[in-house]
Write an enzyme that holds these catalytic residues in place. Structure first.
Site, short mmCIF file in Angstrom:
data_model
loop_
_atom_site.label_atom_id
_atom_site.label_comp_id
_atom_site.label_asym_id
_atom_site.label_seq_id
_atom_site.Cartn_x
_atom_site.Cartn_y
_atom_site.Cartn_z
N LYS A 11 -15.55 -2.21 2.79
CA LYS A 11 -15.02 -2.39 1.56
C LYS A 11 -15.83 -2.96 0.58
O LYS A 11 -16.39 -4.17 0.66
CB LYS A 11 -13.55 -3.57 1.76
CG LYS A 11 -12.53 -2.87 2.48
CD LYS A 11 -11.67 -4.24 3.01
CE LYS A 11 -10.44 -3.62 3.54
NZ LYS A 11 -9.56 -4.75 4.19
N GLU A 66 0.87 -1.32 -0.09
CA GLU A 66 0.04 -0.03 0.05
C GLU A 66 0.94 1.22 0.08
O GLU A 66 0.42 2.31 0.24
CB GLU A 66 -0.87 -0.06 1.41
CG GLU A 66 -1.81 -1.21 1.00
CD GLU A 66 -3.07 -1.22 2.06
OE1 GLU A 66 -3.36 0.10 2.83
OE2 GLU A 66 -3.77 -2.04 2.16
P1 PGA Z 1 -6.27 -6.26 2.71
O1 PGA Z 1 -5.54 -5.30 3.36
O2 PGA Z 1 -6.69 -5.46 1.17
O3 PGA Z 1 -5.09 -7.20 2.27
O4 PGA Z 1 -7.51 -7.06 3.30
C1 PGA Z 1 -6.55 -3.96 3.82
C2 PGA Z 1 -6.79 -3.94 5.40
O5 PGA Z 1 -6.74 -5.00 6.00
O6 PGA Z 1 -7.35 -3.07 5.70
ZN ZN Z 2 -7.74 -4.14 7.78
#
Ligand code: PGA
Ligand code: ZN
Length: 428
Positions: free
Chosen positions: A337, A204
């Site tokens: 998400k 990220e």
């Molecule tokens: P991930 O990580 O997209 O690999 O799940 C993001 C998070 O855990 O917030």
């Molecule tokens: Zn997370």
């Protein structure tokens, strides 16, 4: 109404295949989108369809693409694209499973979002306006920005997955991003001086140094804030994503590999986190306990409820799991998400349910992202108050920040900025 869907296999920011598509309306308007993908995924997430076999180490999405181009395209053909609920019902009905494992949540989400983008475009409106039915002024979110990465995103050098900066003193979104960039630069300087590598970045965009302990990472955060000429806590605070599911064992213990395999029971992990919050200006803890450790989570909520307690793997953007949390006084905020649940309608339900219950909402990208910026529009239009996208570098991250910077620049004083109130607001 939707006329057709054209889907294809594209790549995400980790170089893994993902579903991209264009939803084409009867008047010729097109909505293009591509979908993100996680690495530290929760067990209870909607199911991405991967091909298996030899292509891309089994990660190909040609089956999902075929499903989008055939049975899912058929399902939404003739449906009014401005009626998101109808679009998403048609997609869900075509799949027929709760977790969208028959046709693939990646295929379903691409069409769900592509339809919303096409509908906004057909109306000549920005996406953030077409998804906003609040009648209020647009609300720019408070960002939390990744500075140091560990866990599954950085070769597990430290156990905690993300150490983020929260720009508490910012008066605008643009100021918020500048503060975060300054802290990241400060932390880079501090690491450089100690001879720790800073050239490579994690998934990220965060720095991924090998540090002796999780506390050492918190020290770097504080020094980075000071190095940026800011006051820790008042100007810039710390958020962490513990991502505890990742180091939780079948025996219901937590094993810290950055600390010589130190093994903790749930209550001991909570003790440890309480101690961190006493020594460092931490305002938000995400996935403090593992995804199904509901009793550990309840204890964390009792003892750490003065902080934002954010459920990611715990709630997986699932309305039923969020409701269980609300009913059981577990956590006080939800990470949202869209690809964890598969449709915009369900993700939106999670936002409205949380807001009605006094839970804070943080819209979030995934560790595997694309150059799309629809997430930024959803944060403004759904009035989530907070957003988490990763660091201030890597184009798949800056695509979202840059969209928010543009919205704020265009609207000027016609928009509000959520600011520190979004995170400081007492939850439950
Ligand atoms: P991930 O990580 O997209 O690999 O799940 C993001 C998070 O855990 O917030
Ligand atoms: Zn997370």
């Amino acid at each position: 109404t939707v006329d057709s869907v054209f889907a294809w296999e594209a790549l995400d920011s980790r170089g893994k295949p993902t579903v991209a598509c264009e939803v084409v309306l009867a008047d010729g308007t097109r909505g293009h989108t591509s979908v993100p993908s996680g690495a530290s995924t929760g067990t209870h997430e909607a199911s991405e369809l991967r091909d298996g076999g030899h292509r891309y180490g089994g990660q190909g999405v040609l089956t999902a693409v075929r499903n989008a181009n055939t049975v899912l395209a058929q399902a939404v053909r003739g449906v009014d694209a401005t009626d998101q609920v109808a679009i998403d019902q048609a997609l869900r009905a075509a799949d027929g499973t709760e977790n969208l494992s028959a046709l693939g949540a990646n295929a379903v989400l691409a069409i769900s979002i592509g339809s919303a983008i096409a509908a906004a475009s057909a109306q000549g409106r920005s996406l953030y306006r077409s998804v906003d039915d609040s009648g209020q002024r647009p609300l720019l979110p408070l960002p939390m920005v990744n500075v140091l990465s560990g866990g599954a995103h950085a070769g597990r050098a430290i156990d905690v997955q993300d150490f983020l900066v929260v720009p508490m003193a910012a008066g605008s979104f643009a100021e918020a991003i500048e503060i975060c960039a300054r802290v990241r630069a400060g932390a880079t300087q501090v690491l450089d001086e100690r001879g720790l590598p800073t050239a490579l970045v994690a998934d990220e965009g965060g720095l991924g140094p090998v540090l002796p302990s999780n506390r050492a990472a918190l020290d770097i955060m504080v020094e980075g804030i000071e190095r940026a000429g800011l006051q820790p806590g008042a100007d810039a605070a710390i958020a962490i994503d513990v991502a505890a599911t990742q180091f939780h064992t079948a025996e219901n213990t937590y094993v810290l590999s950055a600390e010589q395999g130190r093994t903790l029971r749930s209550a001991e992990l909570v003790d440890e986190l309480v101690s961190w919050t006493e020594h460092y200006p931490i305002v938000s803890l995400e996935d403090a306990l593992a995804e199904d450790d509901w009793s550990g989570w309840a204890e964390a909520t009792t003892r750490l409820g003065h902080c934002q307690l954010l459920g990611d793997d715990l709630f997986v953007t699932n309305p039923a799991r969020l409701q269980r949390g609300i009913d059981g006084w577990v956590a006080n905020a939800v990470l949202v998400k869209p690809n964890q649940i598969g449709t915009l309608t369900d993700a939106r339900t999670v936002v409205t349910t949380a807001q009605a219950a006094g839970y804070r909402t943080v819209l979030s990208a995934r560790s595997g992202e694309t150059e799309d910026s629809w997430l930024a529009d959803l944060a403004v239009g759904w009035r989530t108050g907070q957003i988490k996208v990763g660091s201030t570098m890597r184009s798949e991250r800056t695509a979202k920040w840059n969209r928010l910077l543009r919205i704020e620049a265009e609207l000027g004083d016609q928009a509000d900025f959520a600011g520190a109130a979004a995170i400081a607001a007492s939850g439950v």
